[in-house]
Design a protein around this motif. Structure first.
Motif, PDB file in Angstrom:
ATOM      1  N   ARG A  18      -4.304   4.649   0.819  1.00 36.12           N
ATOM      2  CA  ARG A  18      -3.695   4.525  -0.522  1.00 36.12           C
ATOM      3  C   ARG A  18      -3.346   5.904  -1.082  1.00 36.12           C
ATOM      4  O   ARG A  18      -3.572   6.205  -2.257  1.00 36.12           O
ATOM      5  CB  ARG A  18      -4.628   3.787  -1.483  1.00 36.12           C
ATOM      6  N   ALA A  19      -2.812   6.736  -0.210  1.00 39.78           N
ATOM      7  CA  ALA A  19      -2.424   8.094  -0.604  1.00 39.78           C
ATOM      8  C   ALA A  19      -0.988   8.347  -0.163  1.00 39.78           C
ATOM      9  O   ALA A  19      -0.612   7.970   0.941  1.00 39.78           O
ATOM     10  CB  ALA A  19      -3.350   9.118   0.041  1.00 39.78           C
ATOM     11  N   ARG A  20      -0.199   8.962  -1.028  1.00 39.48           N
ATOM     12  CA  ARG A  20       1.177   9.285  -0.671  1.00 39.48           C
ATOM     13  C   ARG A  20       1.250  10.718  -0.163  1.00 39.48           C
ATOM     14  O   ARG A  20       0.961  11.656  -0.902  1.00 39.48           O
ATOM     15  CB  ARG A  20       2.110   9.138  -1.863  1.00 39.48           C
ATOM     16  N   PRO A  21       1.635  10.912   1.113  1.00 40.37           N
ATOM     17  CA  PRO A  21       1.833  12.285   1.588  1.00 40.37           C
ATOM     18  C   PRO A  21       3.123  12.863   0.999  1.00 40.37           C
ATOM     19  O   PRO A  21       4.209  12.312   1.232  1.00 40.37           O
ATOM     20  CB  PRO A  21       1.945  12.130   3.113  1.00 40.37           C
ATOM     21  N   LYS A  22       2.999  13.907   0.217  1.00 38.57           N
ATOM     22  CA  LYS A  22       4.167  14.615  -0.280  1.00 38.57           C
ATOM     23  C   LYS A  22       4.422  15.774   0.676  1.00 38.57           C
ATOM     24  O   LYS A  22       3.615  16.699   0.760  1.00 38.57           O
ATOM     25  CB  LYS A  22       3.946  15.136  -1.700  1.00 38.57           C
ATOM     26  N   LEU A  23       5.517  15.703   1.408  1.00 41.10           N
ATOM     27  CA  LEU A  23       5.777  16.669   2.463  1.00 41.10           C
ATOM     28  C   LEU A  23       6.428  17.929   1.888  1.00 41.10           C
ATOM     29  O   LEU A  23       7.435  17.855   1.182  1.00 41.10           O
ATOM     30  CB  LEU A  23       6.669  16.052   3.533  1.00 41.10           C
ATOM     31  N   VAL A  24       5.816  19.059   2.186  1.00 45.37           N
ATOM     32  CA  VAL A  24       6.328  20.366   1.759  1.00 45.37           C
ATOM     33  C   VAL A  24       6.845  21.057   3.015  1.00 45.37           C
ATOM     34  O   VAL A  24       6.068  21.514   3.858  1.00 45.37           O
ATOM     35  CB  VAL A  24       5.218  21.202   1.090  1.00 45.37           C
ATOM     36  N   TRP A  25       8.170  21.124   3.161  1.00 44.91           N
ATOM     37  CA  TRP A  25       8.760  21.644   4.386  1.00 44.91           C
ATOM     38  C   TRP A  25       8.778  23.167   4.364  1.00 44.91           C
ATOM     39  O   TRP A  25       9.260  23.787   3.413  1.00 44.91           O
ATOM     40  CB  TRP A  25      10.163  21.087   4.567  1.00 44.91           C
ATOM     41  N   ILE A  26       8.253  23.768   5.419  1.00 44.09           N
ATOM     42  CA  ILE A  26       8.107  25.227   5.518  1.00 44.09           C
ATOM     43  C   ILE A  26       8.899  25.706   6.724  1.00 44.09           C
ATOM     44  O   ILE A  26       8.551  25.399   7.868  1.00 44.09           O
ATOM     45  CB  ILE A  26       6.626  25.628   5.646  1.00 44.09           C
ATOM     46  N   ASN A  27       9.952  26.445   6.474  1.00 40.45           N
ATOM     47  CA  ASN A  27      10.792  26.971   7.547  1.00 40.45           C
ATOM     48  C   ASN A  27      10.102  28.178   8.185  1.00 40.45           C
ATOM     49  O   ASN A  27       9.907  29.206   7.542  1.00 40.45           O
ATOM     50  CB  ASN A  27      12.156  27.368   6.988  1.00 40.45           C
ATOM     51  N   SER A  28       9.742  28.049   9.447  1.00 34.71           N
ATOM     52  CA  SER A  28       8.985  29.123  10.099  1.00 34.71           C
ATOM     53  C   SER A  28       9.809  30.396  10.246  1.00 34.71           C
ATOM     54  O   SER A  28       9.255  31.499  10.313  1.00 34.71           O
ATOM     55  CB  SER A  28       8.467  28.659  11.461  1.00 34.71           C
ATOM     56  N   GLU A  65       6.598   9.496   9.874  1.00 34.50           N
ATOM     57  CA  GLU A  65       6.170   8.097   9.764  1.00 34.50           C
ATOM     58  C   GLU A  65       4.680   7.943  10.026  1.00 34.50           C
ATOM     59  O   GLU A  65       4.009   7.132   9.371  1.00 34.50           O
ATOM     60  CB  GLU A  65       6.977   7.219  10.726  1.00 34.50           C
ATOM     61  N   ALA A  66       4.133   8.704  10.960  1.00 33.05           N
ATOM     62  CA  ALA A  66       2.697   8.630  11.247  1.00 33.05           C
ATOM     63  C   ALA A  66       1.880   9.040  10.021  1.00 33.05           C
ATOM     64  O   ALA A  66       0.829   8.456   9.735  1.00 33.05           O
ATOM     65  CB  ALA A  66       2.350   9.523  12.435  1.00 33.05           C
ATOM     66  N   LEU A  67       2.352  10.041   9.287  1.00 35.08           N
ATOM     67  CA  LEU A  67       1.674  10.441   8.054  1.00 35.08           C
ATOM     68  C   LEU A  67       1.772   9.344   6.998  1.00 35.08           C
ATOM     69  O   LEU A  67       0.814   9.103   6.253  1.00 35.08           O
ATOM     70  CB  LEU A  67       2.262  11.750   7.524  1.00 35.08           C
ATOM     71  N   ARG A  68       2.901   8.671   6.934  1.00 32.42           N
ATOM     72  CA  ARG A  68       3.042   7.556   5.982  1.00 32.42           C
ATOM     73  C   ARG A  68       2.104   6.413   6.347  1.00 32.42           C
ATOM     74  O   ARG A  68       1.508   5.784   5.472  1.00 32.42           O
ATOM     75  CB  ARG A  68       4.495   7.076   5.957  1.00 32.42           C
ATOM     76  N   HIS A  69       1.990   6.117   7.641  1.00 34.66           N
ATOM     77  CA  HIS A  69       1.065   5.057   8.064  1.00 34.66           C
ATOM     78  C   HIS A  69      -0.361   5.389   7.645  1.00 34.66           C
ATOM     79  O   HIS A  69      -1.086   4.536   7.112  1.00 34.66           O
ATOM     80  CB  HIS A  69       1.110   4.889   9.591  1.00 34.66           C
ATOM     81  N   ALA A  70      -0.762   6.637   7.897  1.00 33.82           N
ATOM     82  CA  ALA A  70      -2.114   7.054   7.526  1.00 33.82           C
ATOM     83  C   ALA A  70      -2.295   7.042   6.018  1.00 33.82           C
ATOM     84  O   ALA A  70      -3.338   6.637   5.499  1.00 33.82           O
ATOM     85  CB  ALA A  70      -2.390   8.460   8.081  1.00 33.82           C
ATOM     86  N   GLY A  71      -1.251   7.466   5.291  1.00 33.54           N
ATOM     87  CA  GLY A  71      -1.333   7.467   3.843  1.00 33.54           C
ATOM     88  C   GLY A  71      -1.502   6.074   3.272  1.00 33.54           C
ATOM     89  O   GLY A  71      -2.284   5.857   2.341  1.00 33.54           O
ATOM     90  N   ALA A 120       0.830  -1.207   0.000  1.00 30.66           N
ATOM     91  CA  ALA A 120       0.000   0.000   0.000  1.00 30.66           C
ATOM     92  C   ALA A 120       0.862   1.254   0.000  1.00 30.66           C
ATOM     93  O   ALA A 120       0.554   2.245  -0.661  1.00 30.66           O
ATOM     94  CB  ALA A 120      -0.929  -0.006   1.221  1.00 30.66           C
ATOM     95  N   LEU A 121       1.973   1.189   0.739  1.00 32.27           N
ATOM     96  CA  LEU A 121       2.880   2.329   0.811  1.00 32.27           C
ATOM     97  C   LEU A 121       3.522   2.597  -0.556  1.00 32.27           C
ATOM     98  O   LEU A 121       3.696   3.751  -0.959  1.00 32.27           O
ATOM     99  CB  LEU A 121       3.967   2.016   1.841  1.00 32.27           C
ATOM    100  N   ALA A 122       3.837   1.526  -1.262  1.00 30.41           N
ATOM    101  CA  ALA A 122       4.557   1.651  -2.531  1.00 30.41           C
ATOM    102  C   ALA A 122       3.642   1.924  -3.718  1.00 30.41           C
ATOM    103  O   ALA A 122       4.119   2.342  -4.775  1.00 30.41           O
ATOM    104  CB  ALA A 122       5.360   0.381  -2.785  1.00 30.41           C
ATOM    105  N   ASN A 123       2.341   1.685  -3.550  1.00 33.02           N
ATOM    106  CA  ASN A 123       1.418   1.826  -4.680  1.00 33.02           C
ATOM    107  C   ASN A 123       0.229   2.717  -4.338  1.00 33.02           C
ATOM    108  O   ASN A 123      -0.913   2.273  -4.307  1.00 33.02           O
ATOM    109  CB  ASN A 123       0.924   0.435  -5.105  1.00 33.02           C
ATOM    110  N   PRO A 124       0.507   3.995  -4.065  1.00 26.93           N
ATOM    111  CA  PRO A 124      -0.598   4.906  -3.747  1.00 26.93           C
ATOM    112  C   PRO A 124      -1.428   5.226  -4.987  1.00 26.93           C
ATOM    113  O   PRO A 124      -0.945   5.112  -6.124  1.00 26.93           O
ATOM    114  CB  PRO A 124       0.115   6.154  -3.239  1.00 26.93           C
ATOM    115  N   ARG A 125      -2.680   5.599  -4.755  1.00 29.04           N
ATOM    116  CA  ARG A 125      -3.557   5.974  -5.870  1.00 29.04           C
ATOM    117  C   ARG A 125      -3.602   7.480  -6.090  1.00 29.04           C
ATOM    118  O   ARG A 125      -4.086   7.936  -7.122  1.00 29.04           O
ATOM    119  CB  ARG A 125      -4.965   5.462  -5.592  1.00 29.04           C
ATOM    120  N   VAL A 126      -3.136   8.230  -5.101  1.00 29.33           N
ATOM    121  CA  VAL A 126      -3.212   9.684  -5.196  1.00 29.33           C
ATOM    122  C   VAL A 126      -2.147  10.281  -4.300  1.00 29.33           C
ATOM    123  O   VAL A 126      -1.644   9.623  -3.380  1.00 29.33           O
ATOM    124  CB  VAL A 126      -4.628  10.178  -4.771  1.00 29.33           C
ATOM    125  N   GLU A 127      -1.773  11.492  -4.588  1.00 29.96           N
ATOM    126  CA  GLU A 127      -0.794  12.207  -3.783  1.00 29.96           C
ATOM    127  C   GLU A 127      -1.480  13.359  -3.065  1.00 29.96           C
ATOM    128  O   GLU A 127      -2.365  14.019  -3.616  1.00 29.96           O
ATOM    129  CB  GLU A 127       0.313  12.754  -4.694  1.00 29.96           C
TER     130      GLU A 127
END
Length: 548
Positions: free
Chosen positions: A320-330, A310-316, A282-289
């Motif tokens: 069947r969704a891949r979380p694409k992380l956008v890092w924002i420096n505060s 990792e918690a976001l990956r578990h939920a993703g 499921a982690l390797a074959n997401p249907r959406v980002e």
């Protein structure tokens, strides 16, 4: 019962992957029905990781009983699906402190206190105490073979082999095998030198895990076997893969599980890694980002937030969704708040932290998510700043702040927890570990958890000031979770928002690959719903029914 120990050492370079290897071995053994424990040995002189700067050490993982621990304990818990204790982390600081305290109390009966046997005896005692009652205990010795500070632990490990016997101890050495780019040739010499260095301390590895960029060829394995004096059947290759969660499957395919159980004479069931395989698929074959903004002050070192990632990956994976992380420096947002309008995200997480630097940028990220109806999750410090943002911009309390950030604020909507007022030491003195949380019926939190209570882990000193709560609630802030043992705010949310929730606790520490925590699944579900409904393999199911 004599404990059975698997002792993992590392060579060639730091961060070679000992933690993931140790966790993967644990997963392989758990799949055989064995009761597995894991210990991380850290040679540094700090008593624990609690006072360390995230830039130096990465995330501080918190155990159920309030231990502030190395992040490798997080790998162990996630891979093994267990809750470990503070005693599963042993540091040089703990060992020397204990030995000195015993000497001051006269427990050594006037002896000259020495590295051997007093320090090594203390190390062995702690390992054996933590191993009691388990089928097998993994012991990862941090650092690299050859480090001065590692020597007492290697000596203690050597003595354990002598005292417990070969049938109850097994040494696994993890070392890097570089690939020479000019010739595409694997160079085993660094690993050979690493094993030779280990032998200098009286330890011969029983198995080798060769870390490499690509799968090793037979010639490289044969050379490692010859010069490490380890049978080829006991040499395993952990090459780079798309996700660390695939490593147990890679090692199991090479026969590591059978080797370990045979070598230690473990009574094991047939291995069943089907749930793990399904998770990895499921982690390797997401249907959406889904793009998730990660706003924090330590974003240059992603390991500072590894459990949240990792918690976001578990939920993703569950959706069947891949979380694409956008890092924002505060810090950058603080200088240029207008930059947020150019950042395209489907959800926003405001991350934990301490101290004043970059906090105005984090508050601006919260305001951006609230005003623009972006699904939002605030964690610990992120929740406190969400209360500050709401107080300033909705309630109209000019200058509202946390007393951590501005001791002279006219509106201390977040203040030091009463039990922290007399605390004058930093290490191990925060509100730490598991606490039960009562969830208010009819709220988003209740729909997510599908229960009237939950148990979550904590690590904080500051909390919402209850004196301001009536005004905050009147303006639309909803308190949807309370500590059950004492009246303290644990969860807040907003009703006039598609998904806006923040927690004083750290939900990431109890997330597991096949058991994502509800707030993370809910966040991604809300983001997917905003993107177009069911395309994430679950749509808004996480919001309506809970998620883990």
């Amino acid at each position: 019962m004599v404990p059975k120990l698997i002792i993992v050492t590392g060579g060639v370079m730091s961060s070679v992957g000992k933690g993931v290897t140790t966790a993967s071995i644990g997963r392989i053994l758990r799949a055989r029905g064995l009761n597995v424990n894991a210990i991380k040995v850290d040679p540094y002189l700090n008593v624990d990781a609690g006072t360390m700067n995230p830039y130096q050490h990465g995330e501080v993982f918190v155990t159920y009983d309030g231990g502030e621990i190395d992040l490798d304990l997080g790998h162990y818990e996630r891979f093994l699906d267990v809750e470990l204790s503070r005693r599963n982390n042993i540091t040089s600081g703990q060992i020397y402190l204990s030995v000195i305290e015993k000497e001051r109390r006269g427990e050594y009966l006037g002896q000259t206190v020495q590295l051997i046997p007093h320090v090594t005896d203390e190390i062995k005692k702690r390992i054996l105490d933590a191993a009691d009652g388990f089928d097998v205990t993994l012991v990862e010795i941090g650092g690299t073979v050859g480090d001065y500070e590692q020597l007492p632990f290697l000596e203690a490990a050597r003595q354990l082999r002598l005292e417990l016997g070969e049938e109850n101890t097994l040494f696994v050495h993890v070392a890097w095998v570089p690939l020479l780019p000019t010739t595409e040739e694997f160079k085993t010499k660094p690993l050979q030198h690493s094993v030779a260095e280990l032998r200098r301390y009286g330890i011969q590895p029983d198995a080798v895990v060769a870390r490499s960029q690509k799968p090793l060829d037979k010639a490289a394995i044969k050379k490692i076997s010859l010069f490490a004096n380890v049978p080829a059947s006991a040499i395993f290759n952990s090459y780079d893969v798309d996700t660390v969660y695939r490593v147990p499957l890679v090692l199991e395919e090479q026969g590591m599980g059978d080797f370990l159980t045979r070598r230690l004479a473990l009574r094991a069931a047939r291995p069943d890694l089907s749930d793990w395989q399904n998770f990895v698929d499921a982690l390797a074959n997401p249907r959406v980002e889904v793009k998730v903004g990660m706003c924090g002050k330590y974003v240059e070192l992603r390991d500072s937030y590894i459990s949240i990632v990792e918690a976001l990956r578990h939920a993703g994976a569950a959706l069947r969704a891949r979380p694409k992380l956008v890092w924002i420096n505060s810090d950058e947002v603080e200088k240029r708040p207008e930059m947020l309008s150019d950042i395209d995200v489907d959800a926003m997480v405001v991350l934990p932290g301490f101290g004043k630097r970059g906090t105005e940028g984090m508050i601006e990220c919260i305001r951006h998510a609230r005003v623009n109806k972006i699904p939002f999750l605030g964690i610990c410090f992120g929740m406190q700043l969400a209360v500050v943002e709401f107080s300033r911009n909705v309630l109209g309390l000019r200058g509202a702040n946390s007393t951590e950030l501005d001791p002279d604020t006219p509106h201390p909507v977040v203040h030091l927890a009463p039990e922290q007022l007399g605390v004058d030491k930093l290490g191990g003195t925060m509100i730490l570990g598991n606490r039960e949380v009562e969830i208010v019926p009819g709220t988003l939190a209740h729909r997510l958890y599908g229960a009237s209570s939950t148990v979550e882990r904590h690590r904080h000193r500051y909390e919402v000031n209850l004196d301001y709560l009536p005004k905050l609630q009147e303006a639309g802030l909803v308190v949807s979770g309370w500590r059950t043992d004492i009246r303290r705010v644990e969860i807040i949310e907003l009703r006039d928002h598609p998904f806006f929730i923040a927690t004083q606790f750290h939900p990431e520490f109890r997330s597991r690959p096949t058991k994502p925590r509800p707030v993370f699944r809910g966040l991604l579900s809300a983001a997917l719903l905003a993107k177009g409904g069911e395309e994430g393999g679950g749509g808004d199911q996480g919001v309506r029914q809970g998620g883990g």
